[in-house]
Design a protein around this motif. Structure first.
Motif, PDB file in Angstrom:
ATOM      1  N   UNK A  28     -48.373  55.228  11.993  1.00  0.00           N
ATOM      2  CA  UNK A  28     -48.811  56.616  11.854  1.00  0.00           C
ATOM      3  C   UNK A  28     -48.376  57.484  13.032  1.00  0.00           C
ATOM      4  N   UNK A  29     -48.092  56.882  14.190  1.00  0.00           N
ATOM      5  CA  UNK A  29     -47.658  57.660  15.354  1.00  0.00           C
ATOM      6  C   UNK A  29     -46.286  58.277  15.120  1.00  0.00           C
ATOM      7  N   UNK A  30     -45.433  57.591  14.339  1.00  0.00           N
ATOM      8  CA  UNK A  30     -44.125  58.135  14.002  1.00  0.00           C
ATOM      9  C   UNK A  30     -43.041  57.923  15.045  1.00  0.00           C
ATOM     10  N   UNK A  31     -43.382  57.420  16.223  1.00  0.00           N
ATOM     11  CA  UNK A  31     -42.388  57.212  17.283  1.00  0.00           C
ATOM     12  C   UNK A  31     -42.090  55.739  17.534  1.00  0.00           C
ATOM     13  N   UNK A  32     -42.598  54.879  16.646  1.00  0.00           N
ATOM     14  CA  UNK A  32     -42.412  53.441  16.809  1.00  0.00           C
ATOM     15  C   UNK A  32     -41.736  52.811  15.589  1.00  0.00           C
ATOM     16  N   UNK A  39     -41.260  44.196  14.265  1.00  0.00           N
ATOM     17  CA  UNK A  39     -42.463  43.399  13.989  1.00  0.00           C
ATOM     18  C   UNK A  39     -42.376  42.808  12.586  1.00  0.00           C
ATOM     19  N   UNK A  40     -41.898  43.595  11.633  1.00  0.00           N
ATOM     20  CA  UNK A  40     -41.731  43.106  10.260  1.00  0.00           C
ATOM     21  C   UNK A  40     -40.660  42.011  10.207  1.00  0.00           C
ATOM     22  N   UNK A  41     -39.530  42.222  10.876  1.00  0.00           N
ATOM     23  CA  UNK A  41     -38.436  41.243  10.873  1.00  0.00           C
ATOM     24  C   UNK A  41     -38.848  39.924  11.524  1.00  0.00           C
ATOM     25  N   UNK A  42     -39.727  40.001  12.512  1.00  0.00           N
ATOM     26  CA  UNK A  42     -40.185  38.789  13.198  1.00  0.00           C
ATOM     27  C   UNK A  42     -41.336  38.099  12.468  1.00  0.00           C
ATOM     28  N   UNK A  43     -41.869  38.735  11.445  1.00  0.00           N
ATOM     29  CA  UNK A  43     -42.985  38.137  10.713  1.00  0.00           C
ATOM     30  C   UNK A  43     -44.301  38.208  11.473  1.00  0.00           C
ATOM     31  N   UNK A  44     -44.456  39.233  12.308  1.00  0.00           N
ATOM     32  CA  UNK A  44     -45.664  39.349  13.124  1.00  0.00           C
ATOM     33  C   UNK A  44     -46.675  40.362  12.605  1.00  0.00           C
ATOM     34  N   UNK A  70     -25.065  47.021  18.991  1.00  0.00           N
ATOM     35  CA  UNK A  70     -24.680  45.673  18.565  1.00  0.00           C
ATOM     36  C   UNK A  70     -25.680  44.631  19.066  1.00  0.00           C
ATOM     37  N   UNK A  71     -26.192  44.813  20.287  1.00  0.00           N
ATOM     38  CA  UNK A  71     -27.188  43.866  20.823  1.00  0.00           C
ATOM     39  C   UNK A  71     -28.516  43.988  20.078  1.00  0.00           C
ATOM     40  N   UNK A  72     -28.913  45.223  19.746  1.00  0.00           N
ATOM     41  CA  UNK A  72     -30.148  45.430  18.997  1.00  0.00           C
ATOM     42  C   UNK A  72     -30.032  44.834  17.597  1.00  0.00           C
ATOM     43  N   UNK A  73     -28.900  45.050  16.946  1.00  0.00           N
ATOM     44  CA  UNK A  73     -28.679  44.489  15.607  1.00  0.00           C
ATOM     45  C   UNK A  73     -28.747  42.969  15.645  1.00  0.00           C
ATOM     46  N   UNK A  74     -28.125  42.369  16.670  1.00  0.00           N
ATOM     47  CA  UNK A  74     -28.152  40.906  16.806  1.00  0.00           C
ATOM     48  C   UNK A  74     -29.577  40.415  17.055  1.00  0.00           C
ATOM     49  N   UNK A  75     -30.328  41.144  17.884  1.00  0.00           N
ATOM     50  CA  UNK A  75     -31.709  40.759  18.172  1.00  0.00           C
ATOM     51  C   UNK A  75     -32.567  40.824  16.913  1.00  0.00           C
ATOM     52  N   UNK A  76     -32.387  41.861  16.112  1.00  0.00           N
ATOM     53  CA  UNK A  76     -33.171  42.009  14.885  1.00  0.00           C
ATOM     54  C   UNK A  76     -32.876  40.902  13.864  1.00  0.00           C
ATOM     55  N   UNK A  77     -31.706  40.276  13.981  1.00  0.00           N
ATOM     56  CA  UNK A  77     -31.343  39.182  13.065  1.00  0.00           C
ATOM     57  C   UNK A  77     -31.757  37.807  13.585  1.00  0.00           C
ATOM     58  N   UNK A  78     -32.089  37.701  14.866  1.00  0.00           N
ATOM     59  CA  UNK A  78     -32.458  36.426  15.496  1.00  0.00           C
ATOM     60  C   UNK A  78     -33.980  36.372  15.622  1.00  0.00           C
ATOM     61  N   UNK A  79     -34.624  35.811  14.598  1.00  0.00           N
ATOM     62  CA  UNK A  79     -36.091  35.838  14.525  1.00  0.00           C
ATOM     63  C   UNK A  79     -36.754  35.204  15.747  1.00  0.00           C
ATOM     64  N   UNK A  83     -39.008  37.417  18.200  1.00  0.00           N
ATOM     65  CA  UNK A  83     -40.415  37.060  18.386  1.00  0.00           C
ATOM     66  C   UNK A  83     -40.737  36.926  19.868  1.00  0.00           C
ATOM     67  N   UNK A  84     -39.839  36.299  20.617  1.00  0.00           N
ATOM     68  CA  UNK A  84     -40.025  36.134  22.068  1.00  0.00           C
ATOM     69  C   UNK A  84     -40.119  37.506  22.751  1.00  0.00           C
ATOM     70  N   UNK A  85     -39.218  38.409  22.406  1.00  0.00           N
ATOM     71  CA  UNK A  85     -39.226  39.748  23.004  1.00  0.00           C
ATOM     72  C   UNK A  85     -40.503  40.504  22.625  1.00  0.00           C
ATOM     73  N   UNK A  86     -40.860  40.485  21.361  1.00  0.00           N
ATOM     74  CA  UNK A  86     -42.038  41.241  20.913  1.00  0.00           C
ATOM     75  C   UNK A  86     -43.337  40.701  21.502  1.00  0.00           C
ATOM     76  N   UNK A  87     -43.496  39.381  21.541  1.00  0.00           N
ATOM     77  CA  UNK A  87     -44.739  38.816  22.083  1.00  0.00           C
ATOM     78  C   UNK A  87     -44.822  38.982  23.598  1.00  0.00           C
ATOM     79  N   UNK A  88     -43.680  39.269  24.234  1.00  0.00           N
ATOM     80  CA  UNK A  88     -43.656  39.583  25.674  1.00  0.00           C
ATOM     81  C   UNK A  88     -44.303  40.946  25.940  1.00  0.00           C
ATOM     82  N   UNK A  89     -44.444  41.759  24.894  1.00  0.00           N
ATOM     83  CA  UNK A  89     -45.070  43.083  24.997  1.00  0.00           C
ATOM     84  C   UNK A  89     -46.571  43.054  24.696  1.00  0.00           C
ATOM     85  N   UNK A  90     -47.120  41.870  24.449  1.00  0.00           N
ATOM     86  CA  UNK A  90     -48.517  41.759  24.015  1.00  0.00           C
ATOM     87  C   UNK A  90     -49.328  40.920  24.997  1.00  0.00           C
TER      88      UNK A  90
END
Length: 152
Positions: A28-32, A39-44, A70-79, A83-90
Motif C-alpha cells: 500500500x505504500x507504493x514505493x516498495x 519477497x514473492x519470488x523468494x516465497x517469503x 543485470x545483477x538485479x535480474x540474476x538475483x531475482x532468479x536465484x531464490x 532469500x539470503x538478501x531479503x532475510x538480511x533485512x529482517x
C-alpha cells in the motif's frame, strides 16, 4: 444492550479488517514494488504475513535501482541468494526507532548488521534509514535507501 453488542462486534470486525501485515503495508505504500516482487519470488510472503513480530529494513524502489539491472535480474532468479538478501533485512521482534541502540544486531538471515547513529541519522550497515516506525499488525518497517548485502 443488544445494539451495543452488535456495534462492538462490528467495530472489532472492521478494526481487524483494516489492520495490515508487513507485506500489505509495503504494497500500500507504493514505493516498495521491487521489494514486494522480490519477497514473492523468494516465497517469503506467507512468512511476512505470519504472526511475527518482525522489524523490516525495507529498501525502496530507488534503493533497488542502484543495483545494476543485470545483477538485479540474476538475483531475482536465484531464490537461495534472494532469500539470503531479503532475510538480511529482517530482525526478529518489533523494534521501534526509540528502541534502537547502536551496535551489532542479529538478522533472520543469521548474520549481523551494524547499527550506527550519528547526528540524529541512523545507518544500518551502509544504508541510511530515511523513515521509521511504519506500523504493521505483525511488526514495523523502517525505510532504507540502499539494499543491504550479506556476505555471500
Amino acid at each position: 444492550m443488544k445494539k451495543f453488542l452488535i456495534a462492538a462486534a462490528m467495530t472489532m470486525a472492521f478494526g481487524s479488517a483494516s489492520a495490515a501485515d508487513i507485506v500489505d503495508t509495503a504494497k500500500s505504500a507504493g514505493t516498495f514494488k521491487t521489494l514486494v516482487t522480490a519477497v514473492e519470488a523468494a516465497g517469503l510472503v506467507d512468512t511476512l504475513k505470519g504472526p511475527g513480530p518482525f522489524t523490516v529494513f525495507a529498501p525502496t524502489d530507488a534503493a533497488f535501482a542502484k543495483i545494476p539491472k543485470d545483477k538485479l535480474a540474476a538475483l531475482l532468479k536465484d531464490k537461495a541468494a534472494l532469500t539470503k538478501v531479503l532475510t538480511y533485512h529482517v530482525v526478529s521482534g518489533k523494534v521501534m526507532a526509540a528502541d534502537v541502540k547502536p551496535g551489532m544486531v542479529a538478522t533472520v538471515e543469521g548474520s549481523t548488521v551494524t547499527v550506527k547513529a550519528n547526528g540524529g541519522k541512523v545507518m544500518i550497515d551502509k544504508a541510511h534509514v530515511t523513515k521509521t516506525d511504519i506500523a504493521a499488525d505483525n511488526g514495523v518497517i523502517h525505510v532504507v535507501d540502499t539494499v543491504l548485502m550479506p556476505k555471500m
